[in-house]
Scaffold this motif. Structure first.
Motif, mmCIF file in Angstrom:
data_model
loop_
_atom_site.group_PDB
_atom_site.id
_atom_site.type_symbol
_atom_site.label_atom_id
_atom_site.label_comp_id
_atom_site.label_asym_id
_atom_site.label_seq_id
_atom_site.Cartn_x
_atom_site.Cartn_y
_atom_site.Cartn_z
ATOM 1 N N UNK A 242 6.769 -5.402 3.959
ATOM 2 C CA UNK A 242 6.172 -4.071 4.025
ATOM 3 C C UNK A 242 5.213 -3.819 2.859
ATOM 4 N N UNK A 243 5.504 -4.378 1.689
ATOM 5 C CA UNK A 243 4.568 -4.252 0.570
ATOM 6 C C UNK A 243 3.233 -4.923 0.901
ATOM 7 N N UNK A 244 3.290 -5.972 1.712
ATOM 8 C CA UNK A 244 2.063 -6.645 2.152
ATOM 9 C C UNK A 244 1.269 -5.759 3.102
ATOM 10 N N UNK A 245 1.944 -5.106 4.050
ATOM 11 C CA UNK A 245 1.261 -4.437 5.165
ATOM 12 C C UNK A 245 1.045 -2.941 4.979
ATOM 13 N N UNK A 246 1.793 -2.318 4.100
ATOM 14 C CA UNK A 246 1.712 -0.866 3.971
ATOM 15 C C UNK A 246 0.293 -0.429 3.615
ATOM 16 N N UNK A 247 -0.226 0.498 4.394
ATOM 17 C CA UNK A 247 -1.577 0.996 4.183
ATOM 18 C C UNK A 247 -2.646 0.208 4.908
ATOM 19 N N UNK A 248 -2.300 -0.985 5.402
ATOM 20 C CA UNK A 248 -3.263 -1.776 6.174
ATOM 21 C C UNK A 248 -3.178 -1.461 7.661
ATOM 22 N N UNK A 249 -1.958 -1.386 8.180
ATOM 23 C CA UNK A 249 -1.748 -1.177 9.608
ATOM 24 C C UNK A 249 -0.450 -0.379 9.778
ATOM 25 N N UNK A 250 -0.409 0.465 10.796
ATOM 26 C CA UNK A 250 0.822 1.199 11.082
ATOM 27 C C UNK A 250 1.896 0.233 11.573
ATOM 28 N N UNK A 251 3.120 0.416 11.079
ATOM 29 C CA UNK A 251 4.210 -0.449 11.526
ATOM 30 C C UNK A 251 5.501 0.365 11.603
ATOM 31 N N UNK A 252 6.401 -0.136 12.410
ATOM 32 C CA UNK A 252 7.712 0.504 12.533
ATOM 33 C C UNK A 252 8.799 -0.517 12.248
#
Length: 856
Positions: A723-733
């Motif tokens: 999540x630290x990699x993806x947060x702010x790049x793409x919405x995820x659940x």
């Protein structure tokens, strides 16, 4: 005339049958030829002629790269911090001088090696060797001088290449005759010496003197025998082999020689280390199975000046994990795991234990004065991440990558007491170099957050990932369960029928119900929509199930929700199929195992952990695994019927399958390329479920990210690395909160807050009790009326906190099971997973609760 008519009818019938079986075939995709590192053996200089032990090879504003030509070891000096990163430890392990420590020569040699190889021979036997005593510094004997170097070096722009010739130059026992005829032996001038050295037995039947301890002779004995037989008596190896055969001893000397080159390049962030595929040479039927690259690079010793070293290893297992240095768990199994989960084409015949997969090719190490993030950029589908702590075999905590050069499959032949196992291997080496890129971390970046940021930057700079996360409120992903098959009975006769859990009209009612509760930021993932429902046929068309409302009903749902800015992602699965449209298609489009059989995605019987087809329990047949060469053709046909702007790829981008037909092997490395080409082509918004790193740039929305790691005993803590990699790049659940059976709702909701996730729920309009006695009883908690209130409360709480007004920028452990997370908006939260309250900055935080330290 009748004969002509009959012949014409037969020809027409045969033509129609041929057209049915062989016409309208799907076209296989072409495989790319990888661009591998240029390699030419003539460019190398024999290391025996080189003697600079601190040669500056390359330099830039941040780093210096040095090479020791006498050992092939390198080091990188970080000008920012003064930290020096070494390929190998250069000081003696403290265990070597401590009589109470059980260090072995094997462990010491591993510390001095740059490569470790596992190879298999034609009989299937395997062995592991390193390149210290076989290339870097051969031990001396009657033939070889002590310290002989059988490697060569080539200096290139920005770095160097080392070509290792790996062979055992020790004198083998097979160099000497096991038996010598009595008359010949007694006539030898050195008879008494030979008797005292080795020939201690006499075989009356053979009338010959014999070396009793033939295969266990010491090196000293072999050296002395070599001088006698080869220097004084003029023996040759061929002569010895012939004499042994004459006495019935047929074991022959097997000379094993490997050649392979590695490359090290200095970069603006650190170094790239590679195994050059085109340099690899093998011996006859002996094949390399696995290579560990720089297994001691950057390793952390347990103590420095009697002070215990502090730091940890960062692993991408599940959401992420850390192993603390010197954690005392050397009695547990070391960490070793292959990237990207199981190959669907090679699923085991016994179900593996439940665990999280590795989905991103990055790991790291954080030491007191600096750290590194290691990204596997080439050969990642064949990579294994290995990690261990001090105390097992030596004083070092280490993490490194090893690469499989081939795929393998263990099979059992025979049955009962006469059964035995063998391992099958693919013949060719996978067509790729094997590269690990190290980025050195310093200052505030020297944390696992810094490791995550390194891969985040790699996604953006190298893979072209764009920022698509523009939402400010919590998005609720609602996975609707559509059609499923169920066995019914008519007059005692069983038959299969298609039933519905959620029609399109009912899905609309669920959404309206959520909207009435003030939940307006939604998207819909519709599972079991077409081609057979939850158990899908081959998706070469898009036939929406009539029991749900048919195409017209789905069109109305998409239009109605679209007017409210609610996206509907229709789920399709291109990687497996419950059945094909035509009988012979299964032989044309199904992937192959190494044993020649068709590949199946097994439906496992959990109590026995065997495929249902191997038990007496009733269950539908296993799904076929589709050969990756046909993904593109299947999608092209599907797309003709698919008139929608959103699509959910249920498996593409998330799973990998090869195909291992001897005539046309497709490795997972090539399967990634085929999937990537498909994802590039899709001109729709794509939802992916827990995607692998290569697929992340193609996702408009991501679901089902794990919030935990696999709880191996050697692991000390879990972190939201993914999540630290993806947060702010793409919405995820996260995964669906209501499907978790091993964690409470409160726990899963805290994980949503900790990881900056959106909510996901799997819902059905009809009571999921209908699934009892079906193959879908894993969906036994989906009845939407039971979850509306929870969804409302959780959504309101997340929006009140303002979780999604920023993105996750920091994460740290406060104490055991207590974590502090920080968002870019300034929001800081401390979460307590303990079963008892804790006090943080004078504030009591209840069990399974959180405290807002600073608001957004």
């Amino acid at each position: 005339m009748k004969l002509i008519r009959r012949s014409a009818i037969i020809l027409i019938a045969l033509g129609l049958l041929s057209l049915y079986f062989f016409g309208f075939r799907l076209s296989a995709s072409a495989l790319k030829t990888n661009q591998t590192i240029e390699f030419e053996r003539t460019d190398f200089v024999d290391a025996e002629t080189l003697n600079d032990n601190n040669k500056l090879v390359a330099s830039n504003d941040l780093f210096n790269l040095y090479l020791d030509e006498t050992t092939s070891y390198f080091k990188v000096e970080d000008k920012r911090s003064g930290e020096v990163w070494q390929s190998n430890p250069t000081e003696k392990d403290p265990w070597e001088t401590d009589p109470s420590k059980p260090i072995t020569n094997t462990a010491i040699e591993k510390q001095k090696s740059t490569l470790e190889l596992t190879y298999v021979n034609k009989n299937g036997s395997s062995a592991t060797i390193n390149n210290y005593t076989t290339s870097i510094a051969h031990p001396g004997n009657a033939i070889t001088k002590d310290g002989l170097r059988t490697y060569s070096i080539n200096y290139i722009d920005g770095g160097f290449q080392v070509l290792y010739r790996i062979e055992n130059l020790d004198i083998d026992y097979l160099f000497f005759p096991k038996y010598i005829d009595k008359d010949v032996f007694e006539g030898l001038e050195k008879r008494r010496i030979l008797e005292s050295l080795a020939y201690t037995g006499f075989d009356e039947e053979k009338n010959a003197y014999e070396i009793k301890a033939y295969e266990s002779m010491s090196g000293i004995v072999r050296d002395r025998l070599y001088q006698i037989f080869y220097n004084e008596l003029g023996y040759t190896l061929e002569q010895t082999i012939e004499e042994n055969k004459a006495y019935g001893y047929t074991k022959e000397y097997e000379k094993i020689v490997f050649e392979l080159a590695i490359q090290v390049l200095l970069t603006e962030k650190g170094i790239n280390t590679s195994i050059i595929k085109d340099s690899i040479k093998e011996t006859g039927d002996v094949k390399i199975a696995n290579i560990a690259l720089y297994p001691l690079f950057g390793t952390a010793i347990s103590h420095i000046d009697d002070k215990e070293t502090e730091g940890y290893i960062v692993l991408p297992d599940g959401s992420g994990a850390i192993i603390e240095f010197n954690n005392g768990k050397y009695y547990q199994n070391p960490y070793r795991k292959r990237l990207y989960g199981q190959d669907l084409a090679l699923l085991p015949y016994k179900m593996r234990e439940q665990q999280q997969d590795i989905t991103i090719p990055v790991y790291g190490m954080v030491k007191e004065n600096g750290g590194f993030a290691a990204i596997i950029t080439e050969g990642d589908t064949m990579a294994w991440i290995n990690a261990d702590v001090s105390g097992r075999i030596d004083s070092y905590n280490n993490a490194y990558v090893s690469f499989s050069l081939r795929e393998s499959e263990a099979i059992t032949l025979g049955s009962g007491f006469s059964s035995y196992g063998i391992t099958l291997w693919t013949k060719s080496i996978v067509d790729t170099d094997f590269t690990v890129s190290y980025e050195f971390l310093t200052g505030s970046d020297n944390t696992y957050v810094g490791v995550a940021n390194s891969y985040r930057n790699y996604l953006r700079e190298e893979l072209g990932m764009k920022v698509t996360d523009t939402t400010r409120n919590t998005v609720v992903s609602t996975e609707m369960l559509g059609a499923y098959d169920k066995k019914e009975f008519f007059l005692g006769v069983p038959y299969n029928t298609t039933r519905s859990l959620t029609t399109f009209k009912q899905a609309k009612k669920i959404i309206e119900n959520l909207e009435d509760e003030g939940i307006n930021d939604l998207n819909v993932l519709y599972a079991g929509l077409a081609n057979g429902g939850l158990s899908n046929d081959i998706e070469a068309s898009f036939d929406i199930e009539k029991v749900l409302g048919g195409k017209k009903g789905f069109d109305q749902l998409v239009k109605s929700l679209g007017q409210k800015d609610i996206d509907v992602f229709a789920s399709v699965n291109l990687m497996t199929a419950s059945k094909y449209n035509r009988f012979f298609d299964q032989y044309a489009y199904t992937a192959s195992r190494l044993n020649g059989k068709q590949a199946f995605a097994f439906n496992y019987h959990y109590p026995s952990r065997l495929p249902y087809t191997e038990t007496t329990y009733e269950h539908s047949a296993n799904d076929f695994v589709i050969n990756p060469l046909y993904y593109q053709a299947i999608y092209n046909k599907l797309e003709k019927d698919f008139d929608y702007d959103q699509i959910h790829m249920a498996t593409i981008g998330s799973k990998l399958a090869g195909s291992y037909d001897k005539a046309n092997v497709v490795y997972k490395e090539q399967a990634i390329y085929l999937q990537e080409q498909l994802l590039k082509q899709i001109d729709k918004e794509v939802m992916l479920s827990n995607p692998l790193g290569f697929a992340m740039p193609y996702a408009s929305y991501i679901t089902d990210l794990p919030t935990e790691t696999t709880l191996y005993s050697i692991i000390d803590d879990q972190i939201p690395l993914l999540q630290l990699v993806l947060s702010g790049l793409v919405d995820y659940s996260s995964t669906s909160i209501n499907l978790s059976s091993d964690r409470s709702i409160d726990y899963n909701f805290l994980k949503v807050i900790e990881t900056g996730s959106n909510l996901k729920y799997t819902l059905s309009y009809d009571d999921s009790k209908e699934l009892i006695n079906t193959e879908y009883n894993n969906y036994m908690s989906t009845h939407y009326v039971n979850w509306v209130e929870d969804i409302k409360e959780q959504t309101e709480e997340l929006n009140r906190l303002g979780i999604h007004k920023g993105y996750l920028i920091n994460h740290e452990r406060v104490i055991n099971n207590v974590y502090k997370v920080t968002y870019s908006s300034g929001l800081t939260i401390v979460l307590n997973y303990n079963l008892s309250p804790i006090v943080y900055q004078g504030k009591t935080i209840s069990s399974m609760d959180y405290f807002v330290v600073q608001g957004a």
